[in-house]
Design a protein around this motif. Sequence first.
Motif, PDB file in Angstrom:
ATOM      1  N   VAL A 193      37.473  40.754  31.264  1.00 28.21           N
ATOM      2  CA  VAL A 193      37.981  40.831  32.468  1.00 28.21           C
ATOM      3  C   VAL A 193      37.794  42.242  33.343  1.00 28.21           C
ATOM      4  O   VAL A 193      37.544  42.233  34.519  1.00 28.21           O
ATOM      5  CB  VAL A 193      39.778  40.554  32.483  1.00 28.21           C
ATOM      6  N   ARG A 194      37.785  43.122  32.526  1.00 28.04           N
ATOM      7  CA  ARG A 194      37.410  44.551  33.228  1.00 28.04           C
ATOM      8  C   ARG A 194      36.408  44.442  34.109  1.00 28.04           C
ATOM      9  O   ARG A 194      35.747  45.047  34.931  1.00 28.04           O
ATOM     10  CB  ARG A 194      37.605  45.743  32.243  1.00 28.04           C
ATOM     11  N   PHE A 195      35.170  43.976  33.125  1.00 25.27           N
ATOM     12  CA  PHE A 195      34.010  44.117  33.556  1.00 25.27           C
ATOM     13  C   PHE A 195      33.563  43.154  34.680  1.00 25.27           C
ATOM     14  O   PHE A 195      32.949  43.675  35.822  1.00 25.27           O
ATOM     15  CB  PHE A 195      33.017  43.273  32.215  1.00 25.27           C
ATOM     16  N   LYS A 196      34.379  42.272  34.785  1.00 29.09           N
ATOM     17  CA  LYS A 196      34.478  41.143  35.969  1.00 29.09           C
ATOM     18  C   LYS A 196      35.039  41.664  37.185  1.00 29.09           C
ATOM     19  O   LYS A 196      34.348  41.741  38.405  1.00 29.09           O
ATOM     20  CB  LYS A 196      34.998  39.855  35.467  1.00 29.09           C
ATOM     21  N   ASN A 197      36.161  42.490  36.858  1.00 27.75           N
ATOM     22  CA  ASN A 197      36.753  43.165  37.949  1.00 27.75           C
ATOM     23  C   ASN A 197      35.858  44.351  38.644  1.00 27.75           C
ATOM     24  O   ASN A 197      36.051  44.586  39.829  1.00 27.75           O
ATOM     25  CB  ASN A 197      38.039  43.550  37.847  1.00 27.75           C
ATOM     26  N   LEU A 198      35.074  44.967  37.686  1.00 25.21           N
ATOM     27  CA  LEU A 198      34.300  45.991  38.201  1.00 25.21           C
ATOM     28  C   LEU A 198      33.111  45.517  38.779  1.00 25.21           C
ATOM     29  O   LEU A 198      32.134  46.427  39.092  1.00 25.21           O
ATOM     30  CB  LEU A 198      34.044  46.929  36.937  1.00 25.21           C
ATOM     31  N   GLY A 199      32.660  44.172  38.801  1.00 23.29           N
ATOM     32  CA  GLY A 199      31.685  43.690  39.435  1.00 23.29           C
ATOM     33  C   GLY A 199      30.212  43.762  38.501  1.00 23.29           C
ATOM     34  O   GLY A 199      29.271  43.596  39.012  1.00 23.29           O
ATOM     35  N   VAL A 200      30.777  43.909  37.144  1.00 24.88           N
ATOM     36  CA  VAL A 200      29.456  43.841  36.194  1.00 24.88           C
ATOM     37  C   VAL A 200      29.734  43.089  35.018  1.00 24.88           C
ATOM     38  O   VAL A 200      29.822  43.174  33.860  1.00 24.88           O
ATOM     39  CB  VAL A 200      29.201  45.247  35.623  1.00 24.88           C
TER      40      VAL A 200
END
Length: 265
Positions: A193-200
């Motif tokens: 989820v963190r990666f998705k929210n960071l755009g990666v």
Amino acid sequence: MPLIRSRIPFTPQRPFRNERPAVDKILFLSLEGSVTEEEYFLRVGEIFSEIKTKIQFISVAEDAVFTAPKYRTQEQIKVVSKGRPLQLVERIDQFREKMEEKYQFSQYPHDEFWIVTDVDNNWSDVEISSGKTLLDEWNEAVALCEEKGFGYAVSNPFFEMWLLLHHDDPIEEDKAYAVTEEHAYEKTDHFKVRFKNLGVPLKGKGKDKKHISFSDYNMQKIVAAVQRAEMLHKDKEDLCPKYFATTVYLLLKKMMNALSGDEQE
């Protein structure tokens, strides 16, 4: 031969490397993950391509099956899927015995062998054989690495936290997933989820959502990750940190030092 390879399928009939690359030092990596970690170090090899005559990464598992992760058959996946720390050490031993003629290890004493592993549940008291726990096996693997002169890069809780450091400073919620004496390992989608929210975001479907996008990783982000990881690693003598930290940065510092001409034996 260079480390960079085209993105076409490789098969046992199409080996990508027939002989030892013309390079001063090779860091042979025995990786726990057969997808994310291998793709990451492939990308690192591309980023550091200008020092390919000095130092290179080679994945022990990938070299054994001659096939990039996304093109492997189920049988090849089975070959490289054994990922507990002791199995990673054993894989290096088998690789050195099998590949001596190809890589001439005895003639290149500066080569290094590393296992890259996660803490996950490896510090638990789960019994895996008569009277032997996962923690017992972990301690055996670390002791063997030290005895054989192998390096070990450990991520607590898992490799994705090292990837996260390329994109953001860790937050307290990230750190809460570290395995400590008070907190056991727990599976989580928090980092995805963190990666998705960071755009990666990691690519793939369902449980296969483990693939990285090469465009999300560059030299600037590696430098940032190394700096963040070094700050998190409080006790540099402790290579198995019992808190949110990773020692993968030690491998990347070797590449950075080689790039600057400061690589030391």
